[in-house]
Design a protein around this motif. Sequence first.
Motif, short mmCIF file in Angstrom:
data_model
loop_
_atom_site.label_atom_id
_atom_site.label_comp_id
_atom_site.label_asym_id
_atom_site.label_seq_id
_atom_site.Cartn_x
_atom_site.Cartn_y
_atom_site.Cartn_z
N ILE A 76 0.86 -1.18 0.00
CA ILE A 76 0.00 0.00 0.00
C ILE A 76 0.89 1.23 0.00
CG2 ILE A 76 -1.77 1.26 1.28
CD1 ILE A 76 -2.56 -1.46 2.52
N PRO A 77 0.72 2.17 -0.93
CA PRO A 77 1.57 3.36 -0.96
C PRO A 77 1.56 4.07 0.40
CG PRO A 77 0.23 3.24 -2.95
CD PRO A 77 -0.26 2.14 -2.04
N GLY A 78 2.75 4.40 0.86
CA GLY A 78 2.87 5.09 2.13
C GLY A 78 2.93 4.17 3.34
N ASP A 79 2.71 2.88 3.14
CA ASP A 79 2.76 1.91 4.25
C ASP A 79 4.10 1.19 4.18
OD1 ASP A 79 2.46 0.00 6.17
OD2 ASP A 79 0.74 -0.99 5.26
N SER A 80 5.06 1.63 4.97
CA SER A 80 6.40 1.04 4.91
C SER A 80 6.56 -0.14 5.86
CB SER A 80 7.46 2.11 5.24
OG SER A 80 7.28 2.59 6.56
N PHE A 81 5.44 -0.65 6.39
CA PHE A 81 5.52 -1.85 7.22
C PHE A 81 4.65 -2.96 6.64
CE2 PHE A 81 6.07 -3.66 11.64
CZ PHE A 81 7.45 -3.48 11.67
N PHE A 82 4.26 -2.80 5.37
CA PHE A 82 3.39 -3.78 4.72
C PHE A 82 4.03 -5.15 4.66
CE2 PHE A 82 2.39 -6.16 0.89
CZ PHE A 82 1.02 -6.29 0.97
N PHE A 83 5.27 -5.22 4.18
CA PHE A 83 5.93 -6.52 4.00
C PHE A 83 6.21 -7.18 5.34
CE2 PHE A 83 6.98 -4.24 0.05
CZ PHE A 83 6.49 -5.14 -0.87
N GLU A 84 6.57 -6.39 6.33
CA GLU A 84 6.82 -6.95 7.66
C GLU A 84 5.55 -7.60 8.21
OE1 GLU A 84 9.93 -3.73 7.14
OE2 GLU A 84 7.88 -4.13 6.51
N SER A 105 12.51 2.67 0.37
CA SER A 105 11.25 3.42 0.33
C SER A 105 10.04 2.52 0.50
CB SER A 105 11.14 4.17 -1.00
OG SER A 105 11.08 3.26 -2.09
N LYS A 106 10.24 1.19 0.55
CA LYS A 106 9.13 0.25 0.63
C LYS A 106 9.06 -0.48 1.96
CE LYS A 106 9.47 -0.55 -4.36
NZ LYS A 106 9.81 -1.53 -5.42
N SER A 107 10.16 -0.52 2.68
CA SER A 107 10.22 -1.28 3.93
C SER A 107 10.96 -0.48 4.99
CB SER A 107 10.95 -2.61 3.70
OG SER A 107 11.40 -3.16 4.93
N ALA A 108 10.33 -0.26 6.13
CA ALA A 108 10.97 0.45 7.24
C ALA A 108 12.18 -0.32 7.75
CB ALA A 108 9.96 0.67 8.37
N SER A 109 12.13 -1.66 7.69
CA SER A 109 13.26 -2.46 8.15
C SER A 109 14.48 -2.26 7.26
CB SER A 109 12.88 -3.94 8.19
OG SER A 109 11.80 -4.17 9.06
N ILE A 110 14.26 -2.21 5.95
CA ILE A 110 15.37 -1.93 5.03
C ILE A 110 15.87 -0.51 5.24
CG2 ILE A 110 16.03 -1.68 2.61
CD1 ILE A 110 14.14 -3.93 1.91
N ALA A 111 14.96 0.44 5.43
CA ALA A 111 15.37 1.83 5.67
C ALA A 111 16.21 1.92 6.94
CB ALA A 111 14.14 2.72 5.77
N ALA A 112 15.79 1.20 7.99
CA ALA A 112 16.56 1.20 9.23
C ALA A 112 17.95 0.62 8.99
CB ALA A 112 15.83 0.39 10.30
N ALA A 113 18.03 -0.45 8.19
CA ALA A 113 19.33 -1.04 7.87
C ALA A 113 20.19 -0.06 7.07
CB ALA A 113 19.13 -2.34 7.08
N SER A 114 19.56 0.70 6.20
CA SER A 114 20.33 1.68 5.42
C SER A 114 20.92 2.75 6.33
CB SER A 114 19.44 2.32 4.34
OG SER A 114 18.58 3.33 4.85
N ILE A 115 20.21 3.12 7.38
CA ILE A 115 20.70 4.11 8.33
C ILE A 115 21.90 3.56 9.09
CG2 ILE A 115 20.13 5.35 10.47
CD1 ILE A 115 17.20 5.48 9.31
N VAL A 116 21.78 2.34 9.59
CA VAL A 116 22.88 1.73 10.34
C VAL A 116 24.11 1.57 9.46
CG1 VAL A 116 23.65 -0.34 11.56
CG2 VAL A 116 21.34 0.56 11.95
#
Length: 221
Positions: A15-23, A154-165
């Motif tokens: 869903i656009p804007g939902d970055s926890f969809f896959f989780e 841009s699609k997964s908060a978990s991937i975004a968090a990993a990108s930050i670390v």
Amino acid sequence: MYPCIPPPFLRTAAIPGDSFFFERWFRADEETLIAGVDEAGRGPLAGPVVAACVILPSNCAYHHFRDSKKLTPRQRERLFTLLHSNGSIVGAGLAGVREIESMNILQASLLAMQRAVTACIAAGHGRRPRYLLVDGRFPIPMSISQLPLIKGESKSASIAAASIVAKVTRDRLMAEAHQRYPQYGFAQHQGYPTGAHRQAIAKHGPCPLHRRTFRGVVEFV
């Protein structure tokens, strides 16, 4: 061989804007661990490629975690600290300069990701993630089910968090490298091929942190 899971529709089902969809999609219950994996440092002329693997708590404020490239250094540092205090499980791994030269940057990036997942499992006291959400096109050579996602930050908060670390970890390493080799300005450009960096290589020649198989360095080896 490592398994991948992707029903064809799944990559476009978010869903656009939902970055926890896959989780949420893959989490059968609270005991199911879903990890995001990303790397930083494929493009620079110097330094390692660094990867991170992050398992976010199911009840975290996931909307805070965005693509590290869209955050300021101060924002990245703040979120890096948050990820180490909010119950997330975090692991980091890298592939060094000589490994990049010997196996190419793609394979080195996948190796760094593999090491990050292993470190994440160790940080979780041996608990393995059930699924990996991996930024990019290619799965990691591990026997864990995976879903590669192009522009995954841009699609997964978990991937975004990993990108930050991964980004914060690598930037800190390059700041340390600046102390050893100040003539190259690593603290300013982190090894990326800026004009100033190219001029420094031309003037001083490569240092041990430079990737000697990369254009912009190999000419001066």
